[in-house]
Motif scaffolding. Sequence first.
Motif, PDB file in Angstrom:
ATOM      1  N   ARG B  70      83.207 103.353  53.100  1.00 20.36           N
ATOM      2  CA  ARG B  70      81.919 102.876  53.247  1.00 20.36           C
ATOM      3  C   ARG B  70      81.069 102.894  51.840  1.00 20.36           C
ATOM      4  O   ARG B  70      80.865 104.066  51.205  1.00 20.36           O
ATOM      5  CB  ARG B  70      81.025 103.633  54.433  1.00 20.36           C
ATOM      6  CG  ARG B  70      79.716 103.291  54.840  1.00 20.36           C
ATOM      7  CD  ARG B  70      79.168 104.443  55.587  1.00 20.36           C
ATOM      8  NE  ARG B  70      79.889 104.692  56.791  1.00 20.36           N
ATOM      9  CZ  ARG B  70      79.482 104.354  57.953  1.00 20.36           C
ATOM     10  NH1 ARG B  70      77.923 104.130  57.993  1.00 20.36           N
ATOM     11  NH2 ARG B  70      79.882 104.446  59.118  1.00 20.36           N
ATOM     12  N   VAL B  71      80.265 102.078  51.671  1.00 16.08           N
ATOM     13  CA  VAL B  71      79.348 102.165  50.516  1.00 16.08           C
ATOM     14  C   VAL B  71      77.891 102.214  50.848  1.00 16.08           C
ATOM     15  O   VAL B  71      77.430 101.092  51.486  1.00 16.08           O
ATOM     16  CB  VAL B  71      79.723 101.170  49.530  1.00 16.08           C
ATOM     17  CG1 VAL B  71      79.050 101.331  48.253  1.00 16.08           C
ATOM     18  CG2 VAL B  71      81.052 100.967  49.363  1.00 16.08           C
ATOM     19  N   ASP B  72      77.256 103.136  50.393  1.00 18.54           N
ATOM     20  CA  ASP B  72      75.538 102.935  50.983  1.00 18.54           C
ATOM     21  C   ASP B  72      75.175 102.558  49.675  1.00 18.54           C
ATOM     22  O   ASP B  72      74.789 103.419  48.930  1.00 18.54           O
ATOM     23  CB  ASP B  72      75.170 104.232  51.165  1.00 18.54           C
ATOM     24  CG  ASP B  72      73.882 104.438  51.637  1.00 18.54           C
ATOM     25  OD1 ASP B  72      72.976 103.315  51.517  1.00 18.54           O
ATOM     26  OD2 ASP B  72      73.230 105.136  52.363  1.00 18.54           O
ATOM     27  N   LEU B  73      74.519 101.350  49.603  1.00 23.85           N
ATOM     28  CA  LEU B  73      73.938 100.871  48.394  1.00 23.85           C
ATOM     29  C   LEU B  73      72.308 101.041  48.520  1.00 23.85           C
ATOM     30  O   LEU B  73      71.573 100.353  47.966  1.00 23.85           O
ATOM     31  CB  LEU B  73      74.352  99.314  47.864  1.00 23.85           C
ATOM     32  CG  LEU B  73      75.636  99.443  47.726  1.00 23.85           C
ATOM     33  CD1 LEU B  73      76.211  98.110  47.178  1.00 23.85           C
ATOM     34  CD2 LEU B  73      75.996 100.498  46.508  1.00 23.85           C
ATOM     35  N   GLY B  74      71.679 101.419  49.589  1.00 32.90           N
ATOM     36  CA  GLY B  74      70.420 101.902  49.941  1.00 32.90           C
ATOM     37  C   GLY B  74      69.779 100.696  50.391  1.00 32.90           C
ATOM     38  O   GLY B  74      68.394 100.586  50.531  1.00 32.90           O
ATOM     39  N   ASP B  75      70.257  99.704  50.995  1.00 32.15           N
ATOM     40  CA  ASP B  75      69.729  98.527  51.494  1.00 32.15           C
ATOM     41  C   ASP B  75      69.710  98.422  52.779  1.00 32.15           C
ATOM     42  O   ASP B  75      69.300  97.478  53.560  1.00 32.15           O
ATOM     43  CB  ASP B  75      70.521  97.231  51.070  1.00 32.15           C
ATOM     44  CG  ASP B  75      71.907  97.057  51.433  1.00 32.15           C
ATOM     45  OD1 ASP B  75      72.324  98.145  51.742  1.00 32.15           O
ATOM     46  OD2 ASP B  75      72.356  96.001  50.963  1.00 32.15           O
ATOM     47  N   GLY B  76      69.746  99.552  53.425  1.00 33.28           N
ATOM     48  CA  GLY B  76      69.799  99.684  54.909  1.00 33.28           C
ATOM     49  C   GLY B  76      71.006  99.560  55.786  1.00 33.28           C
ATOM     50  O   GLY B  76      70.693  99.353  56.886  1.00 33.28           O
ATOM     51  N   ARG B  77      71.918  98.929  55.202  1.00 33.78           N
ATOM     52  CA  ARG B  77      73.075  98.363  55.921  1.00 33.78           C
ATOM     53  C   ARG B  77      74.281  98.927  55.305  1.00 33.78           C
ATOM     54  O   ARG B  77      74.527  99.211  53.874  1.00 33.78           O
ATOM     55  CB  ARG B  77      73.143  97.174  56.102  1.00 33.78           C
ATOM     56  CG  ARG B  77      73.731  96.218  55.141  1.00 33.78           C
ATOM     57  CD  ARG B  77      73.338  94.754  54.952  1.00 33.78           C
ATOM     58  NE  ARG B  77      71.995  94.668  54.345  1.00 33.78           N
ATOM     59  CZ  ARG B  77      71.326  93.282  54.727  1.00 33.78           C
ATOM     60  NH1 ARG B  77      71.825  92.471  55.300  1.00 33.78           N
ATOM     61  NH2 ARG B  77      70.224  93.249  54.036  1.00 33.78           N
ATOM     62  N   ALA B  78      75.442  99.230  56.257  1.00 30.85           N
ATOM     63  CA  ALA B  78      76.820  99.885  55.353  1.00 30.85           C
ATOM     64  C   ALA B  78      77.375  98.718  54.912  1.00 30.85           C
ATOM     65  O   ALA B  78      77.754  97.564  55.249  1.00 30.85           O
ATOM     66  CB  ALA B  78      77.541 100.355  56.439  1.00 30.85           C
ATOM     67  N   ARG B  79      78.069  98.805  53.607  1.00 30.24           N
ATOM     68  CA  ARG B  79      78.943  98.037  53.089  1.00 30.24           C
ATOM     69  C   ARG B  79      80.370  98.949  52.971  1.00 30.24           C
ATOM     70  O   ARG B  79      80.328  99.895  52.924  1.00 30.24           O
ATOM     71  CB  ARG B  79      78.406  97.587  51.514  1.00 30.24           C
ATOM     72  CG  ARG B  79      76.894  96.791  51.750  1.00 30.24           C
ATOM     73  CD  ARG B  79      76.371  96.695  50.347  1.00 30.24           C
ATOM     74  NE  ARG B  79      75.440  95.580  50.498  1.00 30.24           N
ATOM     75  CZ  ARG B  79      75.418  94.510  50.523  1.00 30.24           C
ATOM     76  NH1 ARG B  79      76.541  93.878  50.261  1.00 30.24           N
ATOM     77  NH2 ARG B  79      74.234  93.533  50.672  1.00 30.24           N
ATOM     78  N   TYR B  80      81.001  97.657  52.560  1.00 31.50           N
ATOM     79  CA  TYR B  80      82.570  98.429  52.457  1.00 31.50           C
ATOM     80  C   TYR B  80      83.537  97.777  51.563  1.00 31.50           C
ATOM     81  O   TYR B  80      83.273  96.626  50.864  1.00 31.50           O
ATOM     82  CB  TYR B  80      83.197  98.062  53.910  1.00 31.50           C
ATOM     83  CG  TYR B  80      82.668  98.599  55.047  1.00 31.50           C
ATOM     84  CD1 TYR B  80      83.361 100.107  55.265  1.00 31.50           C
ATOM     85  CD2 TYR B  80      81.826  98.105  55.573  1.00 31.50           C
ATOM     86  CE1 TYR B  80      82.557 100.608  56.454  1.00 31.50           C
ATOM     87  CE2 TYR B  80      81.160  99.074  56.747  1.00 31.50           C
ATOM     88  CZ  TYR B  80      81.356 100.169  57.161  1.00 31.50           C
ATOM     89  OH  TYR B  80      80.804 100.742  58.268  1.00 31.50           O
ATOM     90  N   GLU B  81      84.266  98.504  50.964  1.00 32.90           N
ATOM     91  CA  GLU B  81      85.339  98.163  50.229  1.00 32.90           C
ATOM     92  C   GLU B  81      86.667  98.712  50.596  1.00 32.90           C
ATOM     93  O   GLU B  81      86.771  99.719  51.065  1.00 32.90           O
ATOM     94  CB  GLU B  81      84.823  98.615  48.545  1.00 32.90           C
ATOM     95  CG  GLU B  81      84.940 100.177  48.462  1.00 32.90           C
ATOM     96  CD  GLU B  81      84.202 100.494  47.292  1.00 32.90           C
ATOM     97  OE1 GLU B  81      83.602  99.959  46.537  1.00 32.90           O
ATOM     98  OE2 GLU B  81      84.221 101.807  46.872  1.00 32.90           O
ATOM     99  N   GLU B  82      87.763  98.408  49.812  1.00 34.91           N
ATOM    100  CA  GLU B  82      88.842  98.831  50.075  1.00 34.91           C
ATOM    101  C   GLU B  82      88.979 100.336  49.367  1.00 34.91           C
ATOM    102  O   GLU B  82      88.334 100.395  48.196  1.00 34.91           O
ATOM    103  CB  GLU B  82      90.114  97.822  49.324  1.00 34.91           C
ATOM    104  CG  GLU B  82      90.412  96.788  50.227  1.00 34.91           C
ATOM    105  CD  GLU B  82      91.810  96.175  50.000  1.00 34.91           C
ATOM    106  OE1 GLU B  82      92.806  96.913  49.805  1.00 34.91           O
ATOM    107  OE2 GLU B  82      91.755  94.931  49.708  1.00 34.91           O
ATOM    108  N   ALA B  83      89.721 101.263  49.951  1.00 33.80           N
ATOM    109  CA  ALA B  83      89.845 102.435  49.520  1.00 33.80           C
ATOM    110  C   ALA B  83      90.617 102.578  48.261  1.00 33.80           C
ATOM    111  O   ALA B  83      91.715 101.937  48.263  1.00 33.80           O
ATOM    112  CB  ALA B  83      90.290 103.549  50.541  1.00 33.80           C
TER     113      ALA B  83
END
Lengths: 148, 148
Positions: B70-83
Amino acid sequence: MTSRLEALCMEKGLKMTGQRRVISQVLSEADDHPDVEEVHRRAVQIDPRISIATVYRTMRLLEDAQVIERVDLGDGRARYEEATADHHHHLIDTRTGRIIEFASPELEAMKERIAHELGYKIVGHRLEIYGVPLDDAADGIRDEEERP
Amino acid sequence: MTSRLEALCMEKGLKMTGQRRVISQVLSEADDHPDVEEVHRRAVQIDPRISIATVYRTMRLLEDAQVIERVDLGDGRARYEEATADHHHHLIDTRTGRIIEFASPELEAMKERIAHELGYKIVGHRLEIYGVPLDDAADGIRDEEERP
DNA sequence: TCTGGGATTGCGAACGGTTTTCAGTATGAT
DNA sequence: ATCATACTGAAAACCGTTCGCAATCCCAGA
């Protein structure tokens, strides 16, 4: 008595209402990173007729006026601190939730360099470190794993 | 055909349902940082009978299985990338929303040192840099200020 | 290959933090 | 003191996310 933040608000030409005065006082006296609910809780103790909506509105107002700064610590709610001239970051104790502020000029410089190498000019940034006390870690005390 | 993430899931002993297969495929093919809605949008194009709730559940499952992060970029929603094995961070282009990944061993070391000096052992951390392209900045192109 | 039963799904309702709407109230320039 | 304007409280709306529940699916075992 006029709180530090209240003075700042008047300087910026904001209309000083009773609730803004109270919220300013609360924020001036805070030395932690309260969220909106916490600010409301403290404000109500001074004047019970302050609604949470007004706290939300005032926090945004003060943020826009650069009187306070929003801190996103990844716990799903906005926290605030007084705006300061110098950049600093936060180390969050995952065991207790305690927040430790730190600054590092070298880190700032490195960050600046990295952005420049990538062809970018920095307009903002944030660093958070989640950690556990060294001695506790050594003791092998169990850390009830939150998702950081 | 078996996607990379699907293989990983089977390795971890997860029950492979149709929707998990599709979501795994979507994530395997993604080279950006999609949020849940975006993953759902792409998944539905492959199989229209996947609900957003399932995407939420599967993302959490894959996150817990350390297949994605999970990547939290501060835009209020969860984003994801491969581990990935190596730590990296994100530079966000505030003009376009483009996300640039970067890694810096020196930065990691410095961070480690800072935590240690404060008496802490790092269990997690995150760094985001918000920036604008140097050339654009030089041109003086107006930057419609979002709250970073 | 067929079956049984626990895991998984879709739907919609619930949730928690935050913003907005709207009618009433307070502020401060005059 | 007056008045237009900005502000406030209460409740509803919002948005991303999670949950409850009945229906459905997967797959180990027969």
